[in-house]
Design an enzyme around this catalytic site. Structure first.
Site, short mmCIF file in Angstrom:
data_model
loop_
_atom_site.label_atom_id
_atom_site.label_comp_id
_atom_site.label_asym_id
_atom_site.label_seq_id
_atom_site.Cartn_x
_atom_site.Cartn_y
_atom_site.Cartn_z
N PHE B 39 4.29 -1.24 2.14
CA PHE B 39 4.02 -2.31 3.08
C PHE B 39 3.83 -3.61 2.31
O PHE B 39 2.95 -3.71 1.44
CB PHE B 39 2.76 -2.00 3.90
N VAL B 77 0.21 -0.08 0.10
CA VAL B 77 0.07 -1.45 0.61
C VAL B 77 -0.08 -2.39 -0.58
O VAL B 77 -0.94 -2.19 -1.44
CB VAL B 77 -1.17 -1.56 1.52
N CYS B 78 0.75 -3.42 -0.63
CA CYS B 78 0.64 -4.40 -1.72
C CYS B 78 -0.72 -5.09 -1.67
O CYS B 78 -1.06 -5.71 -0.65
CB CYS B 78 1.76 -5.43 -1.63
N ILE B 79 -1.46 -5.00 -2.75
CA ILE B 79 -2.83 -5.50 -2.73
C ILE B 79 -2.88 -7.02 -2.60
O ILE B 79 -3.71 -7.56 -1.86
CB ILE B 79 -3.61 -5.00 -3.97
N ALA B 82 -2.09 -7.96 0.91
CA ALA B 82 -3.13 -7.48 1.82
C ALA B 82 -4.38 -8.36 1.76
O ALA B 82 -4.92 -8.76 2.80
CB ALA B 82 -3.49 -6.04 1.47
#
Lengths: 126, 130
Positions: B39, B77-79, B82
């Site tokens: 994501f 999920v790409c930190i 996010a």
């Protein structure tokens, strides 16, 4: 960095289709390219459509508080991202010529695009 | 074949998330291995724990979690994407002094390196975006 045979496909092509301001697409696309290069992959960038506007020289971050991408583009060489391509059709609608751009880019005709795509194992579009 | 999906569209705003979910189910139904959904961009909103869509609409967050639990699909999920958009797990919430976390399990915060890794080791990486 590893050596690549001229005929073997490069690892990653990142296609940038959004301008440098108004959305985070360009910045997040460049981030993906930089990380791939940092992981030792051979990375090419293709600026298409409004993405070519990223190459207009003299851009500042601007009053909206967005960071802009000009500084990132200047770092590409340091990451060994040296294959920079721009779609020929993208330039004239923006009033640009290849000589005007902030980086040295190779102009690719529409007919040659499919060859660019097939010369890379993975393509990410932003 | 080994597949991974890159999802960059916000849930409910665009078709991308719904299409990606259907594609994911079609893959496993055909016997393919779906390694992970990554994501990125506005796609990170798919991991929002507090999402509460109307009951007559598909609950995308729950649907991703179910897909993960039933078929062993990693939800990465790409930190960086996010954190900018208000999605933090407990560790990041504590680190940034925020009350409560907003990332649903089994979604996990990770880096773009994971996306590059998926692209390297899967046969296909398919992007869904707006």
């Amino acid at each position: 960095m590893h050596d690549h045979d001229e005929n073997s496909p490069r690892d990653l092509l990142v296609i940038l289709r959004h301008g440098p301001h108004g959305s985070s697409w360009l910045r997040e696309g460049l981030d993906a390219a930089l990380v791939a290069a940092a992981f030792g992959q051979s990375v090419s960038l293709l600026f298409m459509g409004e993405g070519a506007a990223a190459l207009v020289p003299g851009q500042q971050p601007g009053p909206l508080g967005q960071k802009g991408t000009a500084a990132t583009l200047e770092m590409l060489e340091m990451y060994d991202i040296e294959t920079l391509l721009v779609e020929e059709q993208a330039l004239s609608p923006l009033g640009l010529a290849a000589d005007d751009l902030m980086l040295e880019v190779e102009v690719v005709s529409t007919g040659a695009l499919s060859g660019v795509l097939s010369a890379h194992r993975l393509v990410l579009t932003f | 074949m080994r597949y991974a999906i890159l999802l960059m569209g916000a849930p409910y705003s665009q078709q991308a998330s719904h299409s990606a979910l259907r594609f994911a189910h079609a893959l496993v139904a055909r016997g393919h291995r779906l390694e992970a959904i990554f994501f990125y961009h506005d796609g990170v909103q798919n991991a929002a724990r507090l999402a509460a869509p109307p009951q007559d609409e598909p609950h995308l967050v729950d649907a991703w979690a179910d897909l993960s639990r039933e078929h062993g699909v990693a939800l990465q999920v790409c930190i960086a994407a996010a954190l900018r958009r208000g999605l933090l797990d407990e560790r990041e919430a504590a680190r940034h002094g925020k009350e409560g976390s907003s990332l649903e399990a089994p979604f996990e915060l990770t880096g773009l390196g994971q996306l590059i890794d998926l692209g390297s080791r899967c046969d296909r990486l398919v992007t869904f975006g707006p």
